[in-house]
Design a protein around this motif. Structure first.
Motif, mmCIF file in Angstrom:
data_model
loop_
_atom_site.group_PDB
_atom_site.id
_atom_site.type_symbol
_atom_site.label_atom_id
_atom_site.label_comp_id
_atom_site.label_asym_id
_atom_site.label_seq_id
_atom_site.Cartn_x
_atom_site.Cartn_y
_atom_site.Cartn_z
ATOM 1 N N SER A 123 32.279 -9.660 -27.535
ATOM 2 C CA SER A 123 33.265 -9.307 -26.515
ATOM 3 C C SER A 123 33.443 -7.798 -26.433
ATOM 4 C CB SER A 123 34.620 -9.942 -26.834
ATOM 5 O OG SER A 123 34.514 -11.315 -26.966
ATOM 6 N N LEU B 71 31.923 -12.407 -20.172
ATOM 7 C CA LEU B 71 32.970 -12.443 -21.201
ATOM 8 C C LEU B 71 33.478 -13.865 -21.390
ATOM 9 C CD1 LEU B 71 35.312 -9.355 -20.704
ATOM 10 C CD2 LEU B 71 34.105 -10.026 -22.760
ATOM 11 N N LEU C 245 42.452 -17.334 -28.298
ATOM 12 C CA LEU C 245 43.424 -16.261 -28.030
ATOM 13 C C LEU C 245 42.715 -15.026 -27.497
ATOM 14 C CD1 LEU C 245 45.875 -16.488 -31.068
ATOM 15 C CD2 LEU C 245 46.381 -16.897 -28.665
ATOM 16 N N GLN C 246 41.564 -14.713 -28.095
ATOM 17 C CA GLN C 246 40.832 -13.553 -27.602
ATOM 18 C C GLN C 246 40.300 -13.801 -26.204
ATOM 19 O OE1 GLN C 246 38.245 -12.928 -30.883
ATOM 20 N NE2 GLN C 246 39.689 -11.540 -31.861
ATOM 21 N N ALA D 97 42.959 -12.997 -23.902
ATOM 22 C CA ALA D 97 43.068 -11.551 -23.682
ATOM 23 C C ALA D 97 42.007 -11.093 -22.692
ATOM 24 C CB ALA D 97 42.918 -10.809 -25.010
ATOM 25 N N ASN D 98 40.804 -11.611 -22.829
ATOM 26 C CA ASN D 98 39.738 -11.251 -21.898
ATOM 27 C C ASN D 98 40.121 -11.580 -20.464
ATOM 28 O OD1 ASN D 98 38.038 -10.325 -23.842
ATOM 29 N ND2 ASN D 98 36.922 -12.253 -24.084
ATOM 30 N N VAL E 243 43.534 -9.036 -19.422
ATOM 31 C CA VAL E 243 43.532 -7.573 -19.383
ATOM 32 C C VAL E 243 42.369 -7.079 -18.523
ATOM 33 C CG1 VAL E 243 43.419 -5.491 -20.777
ATOM 34 C CG2 VAL E 243 44.563 -7.509 -21.667
ATOM 35 N N PRO F 116 39.341 -5.118 -17.574
ATOM 36 C CA PRO F 116 38.343 -4.467 -18.426
ATOM 37 C C PRO F 116 38.150 -2.984 -18.105
ATOM 38 C CG PRO F 116 37.292 -5.975 -16.878
ATOM 39 C CD PRO F 116 38.764 -6.198 -16.767
ATOM 40 N N PRO G 214 37.998 1.199 -24.684
ATOM 41 C CA PRO G 214 38.824 0.803 -23.542
ATOM 42 C C PRO G 214 39.990 -0.087 -23.968
ATOM 43 C CG PRO G 214 36.546 0.025 -23.293
ATOM 44 C CD PRO G 214 36.664 0.627 -24.635
ATOM 45 N N VAL G 215 40.961 -0.216 -23.084
ATOM 46 C CA VAL G 215 42.181 -0.959 -23.420
ATOM 47 C C VAL G 215 41.867 -2.387 -23.832
ATOM 48 C CG1 VAL G 215 44.334 -1.873 -22.495
ATOM 49 C CG2 VAL G 215 43.617 0.444 -21.938
ATOM 50 N N LEU G 216 40.951 -3.040 -23.091
ATOM 51 C CA LEU G 216 40.673 -4.441 -23.414
ATOM 52 C C LEU G 216 40.109 -4.569 -24.820
ATOM 53 C CD1 LEU G 216 40.417 -7.395 -22.967
ATOM 54 C CD2 LEU G 216 38.411 -7.020 -21.555
ATOM 55 N N ALA G 217 39.215 -3.654 -25.165
ATOM 56 C CA ALA G 217 38.649 -3.712 -26.511
ATOM 57 C C ALA G 217 39.744 -3.513 -27.555
ATOM 58 C CB ALA G 217 37.562 -2.654 -26.663
ATOM 59 N N THR H 130 42.794 -4.343 -27.103
ATOM 60 C CA THR H 130 43.592 -5.564 -27.113
ATOM 61 C C THR H 130 42.949 -6.620 -27.994
ATOM 62 O OG1 THR H 130 44.089 -5.023 -24.832
ATOM 63 C CG2 THR H 130 44.782 -7.189 -25.617
ATOM 64 N N LEU H 131 41.618 -6.712 -27.908
ATOM 65 C CA LEU H 131 40.934 -7.692 -28.751
ATOM 66 C C LEU H 131 41.269 -7.445 -30.218
ATOM 67 C CD1 LEU H 131 37.441 -7.793 -27.038
ATOM 68 C CD2 LEU H 131 39.147 -9.612 -27.124
ATOM 69 N N VAL I 165 44.792 -8.540 -30.850
ATOM 70 C CA VAL I 165 44.881 -10.009 -30.943
ATOM 71 C C VAL I 165 44.402 -10.462 -32.314
ATOM 72 C CG1 VAL I 165 43.918 -12.160 -30.063
ATOM 73 C CG2 VAL I 165 44.660 -10.394 -28.485
ATOM 74 N N ALA I 166 43.304 -9.867 -32.788
ATOM 75 C CA ALA I 166 42.800 -10.250 -34.102
ATOM 76 C C ALA I 166 43.861 -9.988 -35.173
ATOM 77 C CB ALA I 166 41.515 -9.486 -34.418
ATOM 78 N N THR J 194 46.505 -12.535 -34.961
ATOM 79 C CA THR J 194 46.091 -13.867 -35.405
ATOM 80 C C THR J 194 46.463 -14.086 -36.866
ATOM 81 O OG1 THR J 194 44.194 -13.460 -34.000
ATOM 82 C CG2 THR J 194 44.169 -15.472 -35.288
#
Ligand code: HEM
Ligand code: CU
Lengths: 101, 849
Positions: A29, A44, A89-90, A93-94, A97, A99, B314-317, B319-320, B323-324, B327
Motif C-alpha cells: 500500500s 490499492l 482497517l488499512q 484508510a485507503n 484518504v 492519495p 504523503p498523507v495517506l502513507a 495514515t497507514l 492506523v498500524a 491497531t
C-alpha cells in the motif's frame, strides 16, 4: 506426537500467514500511494482484497491441518483475526484518504 | 541421611559457585546473574531518579539559577539515557533471567557463560556512561542523540563518545540476554509444558526477546557509524560530503519504535502473573492474551515500514502508519479486559503488588488516551516538542513500565531473597508513588498546552507557567520519596525481614514449588507439567521414559551441570546436556572490550589494539567444553540420540540473526545514502575494482564448502578444516590488498565511508569464521568422539554459511550499485522523519532545538 507436530507447514501457515499478509499489505500500500494519486486508487483496493483473502485462506488452511479437535488452535485463530482486522482497517484508510494530499 | 538428601548434597556441590572473590567474578548461575542485573538496574533507577529531581528542582520557579543551561542539557540527557538503557530493559532481563528457569522448571540458562558476559558488559557500559560525570564532558545531545547536534562539529568534546560507547556496550548485553532467554524458553521447558501452557510472563519475555534481537542491532550500527565519523572522519551524517544527518533518525527509530513495546510487553507479563496469583484465579482468556502479546510484537515491527523510504511521505502513507499504530490498541485492550475480568471473577487481595497493578491499569489507560491525542497529526502540531509530550511518555513509561516492575519485584522478592517485605511500608510507597506521580505529571499536560517547550532550562515570570511547575515539582518530590520508601522496604527485608515460606502468596506457577530462595540447582527432580497452573492442578504421571530421565538427572554422578532439553512446541524430552560451571573468562572478555572502547575514547590507538587482541584471547580461552576438557560426557544421563539440533546451534542461529541485523543496518545506511546523495560514487571515483574483491568472495565461498565437507565426512574432518582455514585467510588477504589500494579516501565522501564499512563488516565476519575454525579444529583433535565436538561442528557449518552469504551479499551490493547509478546517483530529496517527539507517535518533523 500430536497431529500439529506432524504438519509443521500448516502451523506455519496458521501463525505466519495472516501476519505476513498484513505486513505485505502495509508495504505494498505504501508503494502504491504515489501511483494512486497519478492514476487511480483501484490497485490499492485490489491489494486490500487480495491480502485479506490471503490472510483468511491461511487461517482456514491452517485450521484444517489440525484434524479432529477444531478448538485447539484458538489462540492462532484469534491472532489471525487481529491481522485480518488490521488489513481491513488499512483498507478503510485507503478508501477514505485522498492519495494526493 | 535419606537418598534424597544425599542427592541434594551432590547436586549442591555440582552447582555451587566457589566462595569468596573468585566465586564472585566467576559465578555464572542464572540466579546470581539475574540478581546482579536487578540490583544494578535498581541502582541506576535511583541515579536516574536523582537526575530527575535535579531537573525538577531547577524548574520549580521561573528564572531559577540552580542549574545552568549546559548542566540542564546534560541532566535530561543522562536521565533519559539512564532510565531507558540502564534501568528498564536490564531490570526486565534480570527478572526474566532469575525467574524464567524457575517458571519453566529447569536448572539454568542454556549458555551461562554468555549470560555472565552480558552482565559485565551492562555493568561496564553503565559505569562508562556515568564516568563522564567525573571527567566533566557529559553527554548532552538528548537521549536519542540526534545528528548533526551530536556530530563532531557541534559536539567536539568527549561527552557523546561516552554516550555512544556506553550505549553500544549495554545494547550488546541486551542482545546477548535476549538470545539466551529465547533459546531457554524454546528448548528447556519442563516435559509437558507445551507452548500454550507457558505462563504469560514467559510468553511476554519470548516475544520481547525476539524483538530485541532485531531492534537493538540498529542502534548499535547507528552508534558505530557516528563513532567512526567522530573519530576517523567518515562522513556518514555530514551532508557536505554525501552523508545525511537524517540517517541517524531512521536507524535510531528502527530501534526506538519497538523499544517501547520491548519494555511494555514484559511489564504486561508481570501484570498477568500478579493478577492471577493475587486474585487466586487463572487469567481469563489465556489464549487471547497470548495471541495479543504476539500480535503486539509483530505490529510494532510493521511500524518500521515507514522508515524504508527516504523520500517525502504523503498523507495517506502517514495514515497507514497511524492506523498500524492504532491497531495495537486492539490487542492491548484484550489484555486489559482479561485482567479486569479475572479480577471480577476472583477474590482480589489488595496486597502491594496488586495495588501497583491497579495503578498501572489506571495510568496506562490514561497514557493511551493522551497517546492517541499526540498521534492525531494536527494536534501534534501544537504540542510537538512541548511538555505535553513529556507528560504523555511518562504516563506510559512510569505507569506502564515502572509500576509493573515495582509490582513484580515485591511479588517475587520472597522467592528471590527468602524474606518477606513489609506490606504496610509497601502500601505506603504505593500511595506516595501513585499520588506523587499524578501531581507531578498531570499539570505538565496543561503546561504543554500553554506552550511550555521541553528541554528548556528555565522560563520567564510573565508567561504564567510558574504555578503548574511548582506543583509538578512538589509531586516529583513525593514520587521520589515513594521510590525511596519502596527501596528501603526491600533493603530492610533483605537484612532482617521475616523468613519467607516457599509459597507465600499461594501461587500457580512452578517457581513457587522451589525453596525460598531456591537451591542452586532449583529442582532436585525436574517437574512434569500437565496444565497452565501446575500448582493449582494435580500433577500428571510422567511416562516411563520421562520418569527415568528425571531420575537420572537427579543424580549428577560426576556428569557435571546437567539439564534436560525438550522439543520446541510440545516440550517432549529430547536430550540431556551439561552446561558450563564458574569461569572468570566472561568477565575477562568484557574487560578486554572495555579496554578497547576506552582506547577509542581517549584516541589511543595502541591501547585499542591491545584491547582487541585481548578480546580474541579471552574469548578463545572461554570456548572450552562445559565442565572443562576433563569432564566425562559418557556419564550424562542416557537418552536416545537427540531428535533436534543442539542448543548451541539455535543460540548461534539467533546470534546470527542479530549480527545479520547489524549487517542489514549497514546495508540500509549504504542504500539510504545511495538514494539521497548527489553522485554515487562521486564523480572521478569510478567503479570499484573487480578482480581482488571477486577472488576474496570466491575463497570465502570455497571455504564454506570445505567446512560443509568437514561436517559430513568425519574421516576428512581435519584436512577439510585446515583447507577452509587457508581459504579464509586467503580471502582476508585479498580483501586487505584490495582495500589498501582504493582510489579514494573513506573520509572524503560518504560513498567511500560506506564502502569501507561494508567491506570491513564482511572481513570481520570472515575473520571470526577463521577463529571458529580454530576452535573446531581443537575440538576435533582433542575430543573426537564427543557430543560437544559434533555440536561444535554443526555450529561451525552454520557460521560458515553465514560467512559465505555475507561476503556474497556485500560483494554484489558494492559491485552493482555504482554501475547501475552511472556515477551520478539518484539525488532524490530527503525529508524529516516524524520523530522529533522523542517517544510515541506523531508526525511533524524537523531537528530538535
Ligand atoms: C522518577 C520520576 C521521574 C521524573 C520526576 C522525571 C522527570 C523528567 C523530566 C522533567 C523530563 C524532561 C526534561 C525536559 O525535557 O526539560 C524528563 C525527561 C525524560 N524522562 Fe523522565 N522522569 C522520571 C522517571 C522516568 C522514567 C522511569 C523513565 C523511563 C523509564 C523516564 C524517561 C525519560 C525520558 C526518555 C526523557 C527524555 C529525555 C530527553 O529529552 O532526551 N523518566 N523526565
Ligand atoms: Cu518511526
Amino acid at each position: 506426537m500430536s497431529s500439529v507436530e506432524r504438519r509443521p507447514w500448516r502451523r506455519i501457515a496458521l501463525v505466519g500467514g495472516p501476519s505476513s499478509a498484513w505486513a505485505a499489505h502495509l508495504l505494498v500500500s505504501y508503494l502504491l500511494v504515489p501511483p494512486a494519486c497519478e492514476t487511480t486508487s483501484v490497485p490499492l483496493h485490489v491489494t486490500t482484497a487480495v491480502f485479506a483473502v490471503a490472510a483468511l485462506t491461511s487461517i482456514v488452511v491452517g485450521v484444517r491441518g489440525v484434524d479432529g479437535d477444531r478448538s485447539r488452535p484458538f489462540a492462532a485463530i484469534v491472532l489471525g483475526a487481529i491481522f485480518v482486522l488490521a488489513i481491513l482497517l488499512q483498507g478503510a484508510a485507503n478508501a477514505m484518504v485522498d492519495p494526493c494530499a | 541421611m535419606t537418598v534424597l538428601e544425599t542427592r541434594g548434597d551432590e547436586l549442591r556441590e555440582t552447582w555451587a559457585s566457589p566462595p569468596g572473590l573468585v566465586g564472585f567474578v566467576s559465578a555464572v548461575n542464572h540466579k546470581s546473574i539475574g540478581l546482579r542485573f536487578i540490583v544494578t538496574a535498581f541502582a541506576f533507577l535511583l541515579i536516574g531518579g536523582l537526575e530527575a529531581m535535579l531537573i525538577r528542582t531547577q524548574l520549580i520557579r521561573p528564572e531559577n539559577g540552580f542549574l545552568d543551561a549546559e548542566a540542564y542539557n546534560q541532566l535530561f540527557t543522562m536521565h533519559g539515557t539512564t532510565m531507558m538503557f540502564l534501568f528498564a530493559v536490564p531490570m526486565i532481563e534480570g527478572l526474566a533471567m532469575y525467574l524464567v528457569p524457575l517458571m519453566i522448571g529447569t536448572r539454568d540458562l542454556p549458555f551461562p557463560r554468555l549470560n555472565a558476559f552480558g552482565y559485565w558488559c551492562f555493568l561496564l557500559g553503565g559505569v562508562l556512561l556515568n564516568w563522564s560525570f567525573l571527567t566533566g564532558s557529559v553527554p548532552d545531545g538528548g537521549w536519542f542523540a540526534y545528528t548533526p547536534l551530536t556530530g563532531p562539529e557541534y559536539s567536539p568534546t568527549a561527552g557523546i563518545d561516552y554516550w555512544l560507547l556506553g550505549v553500544t556496550f549495554v545494547e550488546i548485553a541486551g542482545v546477548v540476554g535476549a538470545l539466551e532467554l529465547a533459546v531457554l524458553i524454546l528448548r528447556q521447558r519442563a516435559p509437558g509444558m507445551s507452548l500454550l501452557r507457558m505462563p504469560l510472563f514467559v510468553w511476554s519475555i519470548l516475544v520481547s526477546s525476539g524483538m530485541m534481537l532485531v531492534a537493538f542491532p540498529a542502534v548499535i550500527t547507528a552508534s558505530i557509524l557516528l563513532e567512526l565519523e567522530r573519530k576517523l572522519g567518515l562522513p556518514f551524517y555530514d551532508p557536505g560530503a554525501g552523508g545525511n544527518p537524517l540517517l541517524w533518525q531512521h536507524l535510531f527509530w528502527i530501534f526506538g519504535h519497538p523499544e517501547v513495546y520491548i519494555m511494555l510487553l514484559p511489564a504486561t507479563g508481570i501484570v498477568s502473573a500478579v493478577v492471577a496469583v493475587h486474585t487466586r484465579r487463572p487469567i481469563v482468556a489465556y489464549e487471547l492474551v497470548a495471541a495479543a502479546l504476539v500480535a503486539i510484537g509483530i505490529i510494532s515491527f510493521g511500524l518500521w515500514v515507514h522508515h524504508m523510504f527516504a523520500v517525502g511521505i504523503p498523507v495517506l502513507a502517514q495514515t497507514l502508519f497511524a492506523v498500524a499504530s492504532a491497531t495495537i490498541a486492539i490487542p492491548s485492550g484484550i489484555q486489559v479486559f482479561a485482567w479486569l475480568a479475572t479480577m471480577l471473577q476472583g477474590r482480589p487481595r489488595w496486597s502491594t503488588p496488586m495495588l501497583y497493578v491497579v495503578g498501572f491499569v489506571v495510568t496506562f489507560v490514561a497514557g493511551g488516551i493522551t497517546g492517541v491525542m499526540v498521534a492525531a497529526a494536527p494536534f501534534d502540531w501544537q504540542v510537538h516538542d512541548s511538555f505535553f509530550v513529556v507528560a504523555h511518555f511518562h504516563y506510559v513509561l512510569i505507569g506502564g513500565v515502572l509500576f509493573p516492575i515495582f509490582a513484580g519485584l515485591h511479588h517475587w522478592f520472597p522467592k528471590m531473597v527468602g524474606r518477606v517485605p513489609n506490606e504496610g511500608a509497601g502500601r505506603l510507597s504505593f500511595l506516595l508513588v501513585f499520588v506523587g506521580f499524578h501531581i507531578a505529571f498531570f499539570p505538565q499536560h496543561i503546561l504543554g498546552l500553554r506552550g511550555m517547550p521541553r528541554r528548556v532550562y528555565t522560563y520567564g515570570e510573565t508567561v504564567g507557567w510558574d504555578g503548574y511547575n511548582a506543583v509538578s515539582t512538589i509531586g516529583s518530590y513525593l514520587l521520589g520519596l515513594g521510590v525511596l520508601v519502596y527501596a528501603y522496604n526491600l533493603w530492610r527485608a533483605w537484612r532482617r525481614g521475616p523468613v519467607a515460606p516457599d509459597d507465600p502468596w499461594g501461587g500457580d506457577g512452578l517457581e513457587w514449588s522451589t525453596a525460598s530462595p531456591p537451591e542452586v540447582y532449583n529442582f532436585r527432580e525436574l517437574p512434569v507439567v500437565g496444565g497452565r497452573a501446575p500448582r493449582w492442578e494435580p500433577a500428571p504421571v510422567p511416562d516411563n521414559r520421562t520418569a527415568s530421565t528425571i531420575a537420572a538427572l537427579a543424580a549428577p554422578d560426576g556428569g557435571g551441570r546437567q539439564q534436560l532439553r525438550t522439543t520446541m512446541v510440545a516440550a517432549e524430552p529430547d536430550d540431556a546436556f551439561a552446561v558450563a560451571g564458574p569461569t572468570p573468562w566472561p568477565l575477562g572478555t568484557a574487560v578486554a572490550i572495555g579496554i578497547t572502547l576506552v582506547g577509542v575514547l581517549i584516541d589511543h590507538a595502541f591501547l585499542a589494539a591491545v584491547g582487541a587482541i585481548l578480546v580474541v584471547a579471552a574469548a578463545l580461552r572461554w570456548t572450552s567444553p562445559p565442565g572443562g576438557w576433563r569432564a566425562r560426557p559418557e556419564t550424562w544421563a542416557d537418552l536416545e540420540p537427540p531428535r533436534s539440533r543442539p542448543g548451541g546451534w539455535h543460540g548461534l542461529l539467533l546470534g546470527l540473526v542479530a549480527v545479520a541485523c547489524i549487517g542489514g543496518s549497514f546495508l540500509y545506511a549504504y542504500f539510504y545514502l545511495f538514494v539521497t546523495a548527489d553522485g554515487w560514487p562521486p564523480s572521478g571515483v569510478g567503479s570499484p575494482g573487480l578482480l581482488l574483491a571477486s577472488a576474496a568472495v570466491a575463497a570465502a565461498v570455497a571455504g564454506s564448502v570445505a567446512v560443509g565437507v568437514a561436517g559430513r565426512r568425519t574421516e576428512a574432518r581435519t584436512p577439510a578444516l585446515l583447507l577452509a582455514g587457508v581459504l579464509g585467510m586467503a580471502a582476508l588477504a585479498a580483501d586487505a590488498l584490495d582495500v589498501a589500494d582504493l582510489r579514494f579516501s573513506p573520509s572524503d565522501h560518504a560513498y567511500g565511508a560506506a564502502f569501507v564499512t561494508l567491506r570491513g563488516f564482511a572481513m570481520v565476519v570472515t575473520a571470526v569464521g577463521v577463529l571458529v575454525l580454530g576452535v573446531a579444529l581443537r575440538a576435533c583433535l582433542r575430543r573426537p568422539g564427543d557430543p560437544w565436538t559434533s555440536a561444535v561442528m554443526q555450529i561451525t557449518r552454520l557460521f560458515w554459511l553465514f560467512v559465505a552469504a555475507t561476503t556474497v551479499v556485500v560483494w554484489s551490493v558494492l559491485q552493482v550499485t555504482p554501475r547501475v547509478s552511472g556515477g551520478d546517483g539518484g539525488g532524490r530529496p530527503a525529508t524529516g522523519s516524524h520523530h522529533s517527539l522523542g517517544i510515541g507517535g506523531g508526525t511533524a518533523g524537523e531537528l530538535p532545538r
